[in-house]
Design an enzyme around this catalytic site. Structure first.
Site, PDB file in Angstrom:
ATOM      1  N   GLU A 164     -54.813 -79.895  62.570  1.00 22.82           N
ATOM      2  CA  GLU A 164     -53.453 -80.239  62.137  1.00 22.82           C
ATOM      3  C   GLU A 164     -53.154 -79.493  60.856  1.00 22.82           C
ATOM      4  O   GLU A 164     -53.894 -78.578  60.467  1.00 22.82           O
ATOM      5  CB  GLU A 164     -53.345 -81.756  61.919  1.00 22.82           C
ATOM      6  CG  GLU A 164     -54.350 -82.297  60.909  1.00 22.82           C
ATOM      7  CD  GLU A 164     -54.349 -83.819  60.805  1.00 22.82           C
ATOM      8  OE1 GLU A 164     -53.502 -84.455  61.457  1.00 22.82           O
ATOM      9  OE2 GLU A 164     -55.189 -84.357  60.070  1.00 22.82           O
ATOM     10  N   ASP A 173     -52.005 -83.538  50.972  1.00 15.48           N
ATOM     11  CA  ASP A 173     -51.550 -82.398  51.771  1.00 15.48           C
ATOM     12  C   ASP A 173     -50.833 -81.353  50.916  1.00 15.48           C
ATOM     13  O   ASP A 173     -49.707 -80.929  51.229  1.00 15.48           O
ATOM     14  CB  ASP A 173     -50.608 -82.863  52.888  1.00 15.48           C
ATOM     15  CG  ASP A 173     -51.155 -84.060  53.640  1.00 15.48           C
ATOM     16  OD1 ASP A 173     -52.351 -84.056  53.951  1.00 15.48           O
ATOM     17  OD2 ASP A 173     -50.376 -84.998  53.917  1.00 15.48           O
TER      18      ASP A 173
END
Length: 554
Positions: free
Chosen positions: A219, A54
Site C-alpha cells: 500500500e 504516512d
C-alpha cells in the site's frame, strides 16, 4: 541474533525511546522536548518524535515540505517546512475542515488517509484517499497560505494512498492502493491516467502489481522516475511487522520488478516503511518514513539512501543480507548551510489572536467553542453541551488536542474556572481509545478537582472518578507527566501521572497512574477541554492563561 547485533539493538532502543545526547541537552526552552539535531553535524532518529503518520516529503529549491495523514482531526493535512530535513516546523494546514455534515461530530479513523504532496508547474498539489468517498486533491502556489477547497476527483469506495506523477511529456498518472476494510481487496496497486492538469482521473486504471505472495498488504505507493525507470516505493507486510518495497519498470504500466530495500533486521525500529524519497541540491538521496510507537503514534525517521544498479539502498545493511536497516544516528544531509534547531510547535501562551498550529479538534471547528479575543492573553473555553450521543469524551468534537511530542514530557496549564456554571467542568486530558484527565468541576457546594479515567471509550463505557479534592481559589494549575515505564521496551507502556497546584509551585498528585493508549490510527493526544451540564443552554466558560510542554528526564 549475534551478540554484537543484540548490543546495537539495546543501544538503539535506549536512545530512541528517551536517551539524549549531551549536545541535545544544552539548548534553549524554545527548542522543544525532542531535538534530533545533535549540534555537531549529525542527527539522531527519529527526526520528529510525534505522530506524523504516512509522511510524504518534497524538495522545492532549498526548501523541504512534509504532509501526513490527519484522518478526522481538523485542521487537517499539516504542512511542515525544513531547510535541512532534520529541523522541522509546522507552517500551516491544507484542509481547515472536511466538507461533509457528519464531520460536525467525531468520525474517528475516517477522512484523510496517506496523502501525497508534489510540486508541478509552479504549484503545490496534495492528493489523498478517503476510503469511504474517493480521491481528493487540493493545490496552492503558497504552501504556508491558503489551499484551494478540497476537490473530489473520483467518487469511489476503497481507493486509498493516491500519488500523482507527471511524466517528461506532461502526461499525468496516479497510483493507488485499496482498503480491504471497505471493499475486501488489498495487496494490489493500480495506475490511472489523469488529465495534464491533475484535476481529473480519466479511467478505471490498470493493475500494475499484485503483492499477495511476496509483498502482502502492499500500500502507500509513491511514484517517481529516474534514469529511464519508473519507480513505485511502497510499504508491505503490515504497519508494525512490515518493510519497504520498491518496484521498477521501463513502462509506467509495467511489468514491474520488485525488491525489498528496508527492514527492521537487528534494530528496534519496527515496520520501517511508508514514506518518501527526496534528494538534496548537492546530489544526496534520503528516505523519510515512520515507525509505529503505539501510544506515541507513528514517529518520523530519516534514512540515508544511495543507488546501486538502479536500485535504491536505504539505511545500512548491518547483517549483509542485501536489505538495508534503519540507522540510529548519521551525518546530516549536505544542504550547503547550517540551520538553527527547530521542532514542531508545542507550548502556547495564547497571546495572539490565533491558536498555535499544533492544535487540532476532533471534528470540524465551530467558532463558539473558544475565543482568544474575549480576554487578551487568555484562551476562553466555552463549556459545550453534550450531544444526544454523549457517552464519554470519545463523542465530544470540541476537545482541543495536540500530538505527544517526546517519550518523556510534562504538560501544564493554568486554569481560571471562576465563570463555570453549576454542572460544568474543564480539564487537562490525555486522550485515546482509553483516556484520563484531571479536571475542575463546579457544583452547588463549590469547586472540585477530580481525576477521571475511561477505558474502551469507543465501546461507550462510562468515566470513573479515581480521586477528588475540594478546591478554592481563582486559579488552578493542572499538570500531567508522561514517561515510558522503561526505555528498553519494544512496545512502550506510557505512564501518565496527574497533579494540581494552587500556587503554581507545589504540585500534589491526584488519582491513579494512567497508561496511555493510542487512538484509532493515531497516537494518544494531550490537551484541554470544557464541557457543559445537562442544562438547556450552555452558559459558563473557563479561561486558560497558558499551556506549556517541557521535557522530563526518564
Amino acid at each position: 541474533m549475534t551478540f554484537r547485533a543484540h548490543i546495537r539493538t539495546l543501544l538503539l532502543a535506549f536512545l530512541i525511546l528517551g536517551g539524549l545526547t549531551a549536545s541535545a541537552q544544552v539548548r534553549s526552552p524554545e527548542a522543544g522536548v525532542w531535538v534530533s539535531d545533535n549540534g555537531n553535524g549529525s542527527y539522531k532518529n527519529p527526526i520528529i518524535y510525534a505522530d506524523y503518520s504516512d509522511p510524504d516529503v518534497i524538495r522545492v529549491g532549498d526548501d523541504y515540505y512534509m504532509t501526513s495523514s490527519s484522518f478526522s482531526h481538523f485542521p487537517g493535512l499539516p504542512i511542515l517546512h525544513s531547510k535541512d530535513l532534520v529541523n522541522w516546523k509546522i507552517i500551516g494546514h491544507a484542509a481547515p475542515e472536511f466538507p461533509f455534515d457528519e464531520f460536525s461530530e467525531p468520525q474517528h479513523g475516517k477522512a484523510i488517509w496517506a496523502p501525497s504532496i508534489r510540486y508541478h508547474d509552479g504549484e503545490f498539489f496534495i492528493y489523498f484517499g478517503d476510503p469511504d468517498r474517493g480521491v481528493f486533491m487540493t493545490k496552492t502556489k503558497n504552501p504556508a497560505g491558503s489551499w484551494e477547497p478540497l476537490r473530489l476527483i473520483r467518487k469511489v469506495a476503497g481507493w486509498i494512498d493516491p500519488c500523482p506523477f507527471w511524466d517528461d511529456d506532461g502526461n499525468a498518472y496516479l497510483v493507488h492502493a485499496w482498503a480491504n476494510s471497505r471493499v475486501g481487496v488489498k495487496s494490489i496497486l493500480a495506475v490511472n491516467r489523469m488529465n495534464k492538469e491533475g484535476t481529473e482521473i480519466l479511467d478505471d486504471g490498470i493493475v500494475v502489481f499484485v503483492g499477495h505472495f511476496n509483498h502482502p498488504t502492499i500500500e502507500g505507493p509513491k511514484f517517481y522516475k529516474r534514469n529511464g525507470y519508473y519507480y513505485i516505493f511502497a510499504p508491505a507486510g503490515g504497519v508494525k511487522p512490515g518493510w519497504q518495497t520498491v518496484l521498477r519498470s521501463k513502462s509506467v504500466f509495467g511489468p514491474y520488478e520488485d525488491k525489498k530495500v528496508l527492514e527492521q533486521g537487528s534494530t528496534s525500529i519496527n515496520g520501517p516503511h511508508q514514506g518518501a524519497w527526496v534528494d538534496t541540491k548537492s546530489g544526496e538521496d534520503w528516505f523519510v518514513h515512520f515507525q509505529d510507537r503505539y501510544a506515541y503514534g507513528r514517529i518520523v525517521h530519516l534514512q540515508p539512501m544511495r543507488w546501486e544498479n538502479d536500485w535504491p539502498v536505504i539505511g545500512v545493511d548491518y547483517d549483509k543480507n542485501g536489505i538495508g536497516e534503519p540507522v540510529l544516528s548519521y551525518k546530516k544531509p549536505n544542504v550547503g548551510k547550517t540551520y538553527p534547531v527547530e521542532v514542531p510547535q508545542t507550548s502556547d501562551e495564547f497571546d495572539i489572536s490565533s491558536l498555535g498550529l499544533q492544535w487540532q479538534w476532533e471534528a470540524n471547528y465551530e467558532s463558539d467553542w473558544i475565543s482568544l479575543d474575549a480576554r487578551k492573553g487568555w484562551l476562553r473555553l466555552y463549556s459545550q453541551l453534550p450531544s444526544p450521543k454523549y457517552k464519554n469524551l470519545w463523542n465530544v468534537p470540541s476537545l482541543m488536542l495536540q500530538k505527544m511530542p517526546a517519550p518523556a514530557f510534562s504538560a501544564t496549564a493554568r486554569f481560571e474556572p471562576a465563570q463555570q456554571s453549576v454542572g460544568e467542568k474543564s480539564g487537562l486530558v490525555v486522550f485515546g481509545l482509553d483516556y484520563s484527565y484531571i479536571g475542575i468541576g463546579k457544583s452547588k457546594a463549590g469547586y472540585t478537582i477530580s481525576h477521571n479515567v475511561c477505558t474502551k471509550t469507543d465501546k461507550g463505557t462510562q468515566e470513573e472518578t479515581t480521586a477528588s479534592v475540594d478546591a478554592s481559589g481563582s486559579e488552578i494549575y493542572l499538570r500531567v507527566e508522561v514517561r515510558p515505564e522503561s526505555t528498553w521496551e519494544i512496545i512502550p507502556k506510557v505512564l501518565c501521572s496527574f497533579s494540581y497546584s494552587i500556587d503554581g509551585k507545589t504540585f500534589r498528585h491526584l488519582g491513579k497512574t494512567f497508561t496511555a493508549r493510542e487512538g484509532l490510527w493515531v497516537g494518544a493526544k494531550v490537551g484541554v477541554f470544557a464541557s457543559g451540564s445537562d442544562a438547556t443552554e450552555k452558559s459558563g466558560y473557563t479561561d486558560v492563561d497558558w499551556f506549556r510542554i517541557e521535557r522530563l528526564e526518564n
